[in-house]
Enzyme design. Sequence first.
Site, PDB file in Angstrom:
ATOM      1  N   SER A 269       0.894  -1.123  -0.272  1.00  0.00           N
ATOM      2  CA  SER A 269       0.602   0.467  -0.253  1.00  0.00           C
ATOM      3  C   SER A 269       0.693   1.010   0.125  1.00  0.00           C
ATOM      4  CB  SER A 269      -0.927  -0.415   1.362  1.00  0.00           C
ATOM      5  OG  SER A 269      -1.915   0.691   1.012  1.00  0.00           O
ATOM      6  N   ASP A 460      -8.405  -6.071  -5.517  1.00  0.00           N
ATOM      7  CA  ASP A 460      -7.849  -5.169  -5.109  1.00  0.00           C
ATOM      8  C   ASP A 460      -8.531  -3.365  -6.019  1.00  0.00           C
ATOM      9  OD1 ASP A 460      -7.268  -2.699  -2.762  1.00  0.00           O
ATOM     10  OD2 ASP A 460      -5.111  -3.000  -4.215  1.00  0.00           O
ATOM     11  N   HIS A 519      -6.714  -6.341  -2.192  1.00  0.00           N
ATOM     12  CA  HIS A 519      -5.139  -5.816  -1.409  1.00  0.00           C
ATOM     13  C   HIS A 519      -4.055  -5.960   0.141  1.00  0.00           C
ATOM     14  CE1 HIS A 519      -3.659  -1.481  -0.819  1.00  0.00           C
ATOM     15  NE2 HIS A 519      -3.533  -1.489   0.965  1.00  0.00           N
TER      16      HIS A 519
END
EC number: 3.4.16.5
Length: 543
Positions: A269, A460, A519
């Site tokens: 991320s 994601d 994710h």
Amino acid sequence: MKVATSALLVGAVSASVGPQQQVLKFPDSFSELKEGAWSKPLHKLEESLKTLTGEARAVWDEVAMMFPESFEKAAFFSEPKPHTRKHDSEWDHIIKGADIQNVWVENKNGDKEREIDGKLENYSMRTKKVDPSVLGVDKVKQYSGYLDDEEEDKHLFYWFFESRNDPKNDPVVLWLNGGPGCSSLTGLFMELGPASITKDGKIKHNPYSWNSNASVIFLDQPVNVGYSYSSGQVSNTVAAGKDIYALLTLFFKQFPEYAEQSFHISGESYAGHYIPVFASEILSHKKRNINLQSVLIGNGLTDGLTQYEYYRPMACGEGGWPAVLDESQCKAMDNAYPRCASLIENCYNSESVWSCVPASIYCNNAMIGPYQRTGQNVYDIRKPCGSNSLCYDELDWIQAYLNKKEVMKAVGAEISSYESCNFDINRNFLLQGDWMKPFHRIVPGLLAEIPVLIYAGDADYICNWLGNKAWTEALEWPGQKDYNKAEMEDFKIDGKGEAVGQVKSSGNFTFLKIHAGGHMVPYDQPEASLTMLNRWLAGDFWA
């Protein structure tokens, strides 16, 4: 853990943000990457507004009118976490950076020079040997503790797990969650660590832990994340990089038995911002005891200009999953992107707070907002968002566990309470313009020295695979042409059975898409993620 969308869509601007010309110029060489203007005192918003050019003021006012709720004034910095510092006698090891800096050696020319580079005199590291039998997280040797910057009153918490296999020879991996402002202990207990936490607070063994064949360090950073604390703040990526170099230098000095093995930085991320900077900070020190060999970034945010273009395709059925938005919503996103792109380009060109903050707020509202308002999970396009504000009940279970007094005592935590994500930090980074800065420009310098893996779960939304693949192909570096010619090939566990992903690689650059991963790839596809790690560390893609 992730990009915190609640902060993304609120982005409340405070009464004090960075001055207009706090500009971070990206380097032609690692030694040029400096904290620079980011260390200057923050100005009041009203004072800083006086310095705005007419164009910058117009952009700021335009976005403020579009999203007035995102420009409400609020306290910029959060209150420091209550904490009680333990006496030095309660720690098993304490090492001081000043002692390391006082070690001089003779170079090949007969001149005296420091054994290790870097400004370390204000740092120290406290370490506790964790008794594996107390918590039962894993049976391996464990250390936890704090990196202390006494001058700035910063205290970063880390937890080290030795390899289950051959720690004397296995690589060492640093894991970083994103946010910015989310604890890496989320990665430990929800994704890739030795154990997970059940709903009733019990420990559940993870057979696919990344310490199966590597020793792993989980670090809560920047300060005031997880078990870390400070009376001050870090609100930009470059400032955080100095702390990482100090931590690793002191750690490998205290534990030289791990210093000879290969070292790798991994994360997900917002670590797409962190890792290029942290790696370049390490590589800028030619006399170091950190054997950095590669970096791995999972579902990262690295090149906003390229990646934000792919929110509309991902939301509208072009990423391999059914569309979440209807035709009119998709059209609205198509219409919004040119303005978003223009704002990001302004940010890239000026790297100014007053260009980068409006870009972040406009683009997040225009390109992420329509999807989030459907109630679908931004971290996994296949699922609705759960009752937790970050969509996963497991975060509540982990937070409850890490707030237990016996857990905090076992690892030496000094704060009064633990939270998975600190949204004040998320907002602070956004309001310093850090969110949209062009950190991808550092990657070519990394590729000249070490291999880089960009991997992405294909389900994601927030940092989706389409955007990640696109920015790797758009990146200008000497190997770009050959990399773009490389074909995507099936990625299989042990080379057998059905493909669990697709991979392309050329030179030092590799992109890997993991099927049916969100994710957090290790959470959704634990076996595939461990296979990826083991093959990467073995050099299968780049040796």
